[in-house]
Design an enzyme around this catalytic site. Structure first.
Site, PDB file in Angstrom:
ATOM      1  N   HIS A 109      42.549  47.007  39.500  1.00 14.43           N
ATOM      2  CA  HIS A 109      42.776  45.934  40.486  1.00 14.43           C
ATOM      3  C   HIS A 109      43.689  44.876  39.892  1.00 14.43           C
ATOM      4  O   HIS A 109      43.657  44.606  38.679  1.00 14.43           O
ATOM      5  CB  HIS A 109      41.460  45.329  40.984  1.00 14.43           C
ATOM      6  CG  HIS A 109      40.620  44.659  39.946  1.00 14.43           C
ATOM      7  ND1 HIS A 109      40.763  43.321  39.607  1.00 14.43           N
ATOM      8  CD2 HIS A 109      39.608  45.124  39.167  1.00 14.43           C
ATOM      9  CE1 HIS A 109      39.875  43.001  38.686  1.00 14.43           C
ATOM     10  NE2 HIS A 109      39.165  44.070  38.386  1.00 14.43           N
ATOM     11  N   ASP A 111      43.995  41.673  41.323  1.00 15.44           N
ATOM     12  CA  ASP A 111      43.529  40.313  41.558  1.00 15.44           C
ATOM     13  C   ASP A 111      42.668  39.853  40.387  1.00 15.44           C
ATOM     14  O   ASP A 111      42.159  40.671  39.610  1.00 15.44           O
ATOM     15  CB  ASP A 111      42.752  40.204  42.871  1.00 15.44           C
ATOM     16  CG  ASP A 111      41.446  40.983  42.871  1.00 15.44           C
ATOM     17  OD1 ASP A 111      41.439  42.140  42.402  1.00 15.44           O
ATOM     18  OD2 ASP A 111      40.422  40.442  43.346  1.00 15.44           O
ATOM     19  N   ASP A 142      40.915  41.928  32.483  1.00 15.20           N
ATOM     20  CA  ASP A 142      40.271  42.282  33.758  1.00 15.20           C
ATOM     21  C   ASP A 142      41.153  41.873  34.932  1.00 15.20           C
ATOM     22  O   ASP A 142      41.069  40.768  35.414  1.00 15.20           O
ATOM     23  CB  ASP A 142      38.917  41.565  33.817  1.00 15.20           C
ATOM     24  CG  ASP A 142      38.108  41.917  35.051  1.00 15.20           C
ATOM     25  OD1 ASP A 142      38.386  42.939  35.695  1.00 15.20           O
ATOM     26  OD2 ASP A 142      37.196  41.143  35.382  1.00 15.20           O
ATOM     27  N   GLU A 173      39.036  42.992  44.360  1.00 17.35           N
ATOM     28  CA  GLU A 173      37.820  43.373  43.647  1.00 17.35           C
ATOM     29  C   GLU A 173      37.025  42.151  43.219  1.00 17.35           C
ATOM     30  O   GLU A 173      35.792  42.168  43.227  1.00 17.35           O
ATOM     31  CB  GLU A 173      38.188  44.221  42.424  1.00 17.35           C
ATOM     32  CG  GLU A 173      37.010  44.928  41.760  1.00 17.35           C
ATOM     33  CD  GLU A 173      36.266  44.082  40.747  1.00 17.35           C
ATOM     34  OE1 GLU A 173      35.131  44.428  40.377  1.00 17.35           O
ATOM     35  OE2 GLU A 173      36.830  43.045  40.312  1.00 17.35           O
ATOM     36  N   GLU A 174      37.725  41.084  42.834  1.00 13.60           N
ATOM     37  CA  GLU A 174      37.036  39.911  42.303  1.00 13.60           C
ATOM     38  C   GLU A 174      36.334  39.076  43.370  1.00 13.60           C
ATOM     39  O   GLU A 174      35.635  38.118  43.043  1.00 13.60           O
ATOM     40  CB  GLU A 174      38.015  39.036  41.505  1.00 13.60           C
ATOM     41  CG  GLU A 174      38.609  39.707  40.285  1.00 13.60           C
ATOM     42  CD  GLU A 174      37.605  40.003  39.177  1.00 13.60           C
ATOM     43  OE1 GLU A 174      36.402  39.812  39.393  1.00 13.60           O
ATOM     44  OE2 GLU A 174      38.036  40.425  38.090  1.00 13.60           O
ATOM     45  N   HIS A 438      36.279  36.935  33.019  1.00 14.77           N
ATOM     46  CA  HIS A 438      35.777  35.932  33.967  1.00 14.77           C
ATOM     47  C   HIS A 438      35.624  34.553  33.342  1.00 14.77           C
ATOM     48  O   HIS A 438      35.384  33.586  34.062  1.00 14.77           O
ATOM     49  CB  HIS A 438      34.446  36.330  34.623  1.00 14.77           C
ATOM     50  CG  HIS A 438      34.523  37.524  35.504  1.00 14.77           C
ATOM     51  ND1 HIS A 438      33.560  37.846  36.432  1.00 14.77           N
ATOM     52  CD2 HIS A 438      35.457  38.503  35.615  1.00 14.77           C
ATOM     53  CE1 HIS A 438      33.875  38.947  37.067  1.00 14.77           C
ATOM     54  NE2 HIS A 438      35.040  39.373  36.582  1.00 14.77           N
TER      55      HIS A 438
END
Length: 470
Positions: A109, A111, A142, A173-174, A438
């Site tokens: 992903h 995003d 990520d 996805e996030e 994150h």
């Protein structure tokens, strides 16, 4: 425990050797790193409060890279839910399989999570910066590194690819992939594959690769405690009635027993994992403060992978700066429950609701609002695709990979299995325990990323061998 592994000398009986591919990956890696840095500079935060033009720009950038890597059919696509919600843009790139060969879907992903406060970062979150062999920046691990892993394998193998390849780079996805099932359904024919590689997990540690064989599922909810119709003076009325934040705290305290085990009836526990990690390593990775005791019992990996975990991830109450001498009438918390493989999310949500409603302190009014549900995942550990992947990872790193669980959730994997039930799913990753996905100072270990590219290159080369999938 890791085992030294003598490399297989050839990626397939008729393909390039492992060492030849290793040299080619090393030669390609400086350009791949530059591409990763360019992607990190695009602040493609998919959360609604952020500028979504950056997500669109990120999709276009990924599409351009895949076209330049020789993918003949590249599209930026969306899907629409029945309620009219349109997905963030995703990239789908396809190269048809030779006759009789399997098709491999490569997922990542583009995003990213919000960066948080700039002052929490040692360097700007969207300006990639190398320190001590790691590249720092939001999305560096990520999951823009996952995009680059796929891109690298395609560049290195180029016209030697003996399998069909579809690259699917999601754009939301996030934020929980809210239109994922609709996207899979709308574009099912484009995405159908025999093997699906999800490059969105982690490795055991720097120098030791891993294959993720289980993921916990997710249940969340909001719980509100109400005691008064409106706020009243704490001096005049305090004593006979307790404020809502106090009663919310008492309710939250019932969710765990004195040892820190989740105390919600009806939640399942899966078997203990075969591997564990030292407590000191866990404490370092999780930044546990000195003197804080760990909760629960059994192996640390079991507590993270195969048992439920329940966290308070948000509280609404009167902010300290706005406090007055009043009894707060209401307080609210958001709860996040991770569930092990084998637990149905709906049953876990019902168990959590029943517990909260059944433990209302002092007769307070308790209202539970259900939130997200995500299924857990368990992969077969001895499928033909898994054996091929395990060999590829062992050859790339020189040590046997570890089969791991992950305490976090990737709910869309269950969606992939539902839409493509015959596909073998491999969950790989580019992160390590120091990646801080994150959080502030997210990073990817550059030498590990190079190994990831090699492992995926070997995997694609070997899946093209006759009979590779049995």
């Amino acid at each position: 425990m890791t085992t030294e592994h003598p490399p297989q000398t050839s990626s397939s009986p008729h393909g390039p050797s492992t060492e030849d591919l290793r040299r080619r990956v090393a030669a390609a890696f400086p350009a791949l790193r530059a591409d990763l840095e360019a992607l990190v500079r695009i602040p493609s935060v998919s959360a609604p409060a952020f500028d979504q033009d950056h997500v669109s720009a990120s999709a276009v950038a990924v599409a351009d890279l895949l076209r330049a890597a020789g993918m003949p059919d590249v599209q930026v696509l969306t899907a629409t839910r029945p309620d009219g919600v349109v997905s963030r843009p995703a990239v789908v790139a396809r190269r048809p399989a030779p006759e009789g060969a399997p098709t491999v879907l490569l997922y990542a992903h583009h995003d990213v999570q919000p960066p948080g406060k700039d002052e929490d970062w040692q360097s700007p979150p969207f300006e990639p910066t190398e320190r001590d062999g790691r590249l720092y920046g939001r999305g560096a691990a990520d999951d823009k590194a996952g995009v680059v892993a796929h891109l690298g394998a395609l560049r290195v193998l180029a016209d030697e690819l003996a399998v069909g390849v579809t690259v699917f780079v999601e754009g939301e996805e996030e934020i929980g992939s809210p239109v994922f099932v609709d996207f899979l359904t709308a574009h099912r024919d484009l995405l159908a594959a025999d093997v699906i590689v999800v490059a969105d997990s982690t490795n055991w540690k720097v120098g030791v690769p891993a294959l993720t064989t289980s993921l916990r599922g997710l249940v969340d909810c909001e719980v509100e405690v109400a005691v008064l119709d409106h706020a009243v003076h704490s001096g005049m009325y305090g004593g006979p009635v307790l404020d809502a934040p106090t009663l919310l705290a008492r309710l939250i305290a019932t969710l765990h027993d004195d040892a820190g085990e989740v105390a919600v009836a009806g939640l399942l526990r899966a078997d203990e994992p075969a591997v564990d990690m030292p407590e000191e390593a866990f404490r370092a990775d999780a930044s546990v403060l000195e003197g804080v005791r760990l909760a629960g019992s059994g192996t640390l990996t079991g507590r993270m992978w195969t048992k439920p975990a329940l966290s308070v991830i948000g509280i609404d109450a009167t902010p300290v700066a706005q406090a007055s001498n009043t009894i707060a009438p209401r307080a609210r918390a958001k709860l996040s429950l991770r569930i092990p493989p084998g637990q149905e999310p709906a049953a876990a949500a019902a168990a959590l609701r029943s517990h909260l409603e059944g433990h209302a302190p002092f007769g307070a009014h308790v209202t539970v609002t259900d939130g997200e549900l995500g299924k857990a995942f368990r992969a077969p550990v001895d499928s033909a695709a898994m054996r091929t992947a395990r060999q590829a990872f062992a050859d790339a790193w020189g040590v046997e990979p570890v089969d791991i669980g992950v305490g976090g959730s990737i709910p869309f994997i269950a969606d992939l299995l539902e839409v493509f039930p015959e596909a073998a799913i491999l969950v790989t990753g580019v992160e390590d325990p120091d990646s801080r996905a994150h959080g502030p100072d997210e990073s990817v270990h550059l030498a590990e990323l190079q190994n990831v590219v090699l492992a995926e290159t070997l995997l694609l080369a070997r899946l093209g061998a006759p009979g590779a999938l049995g």
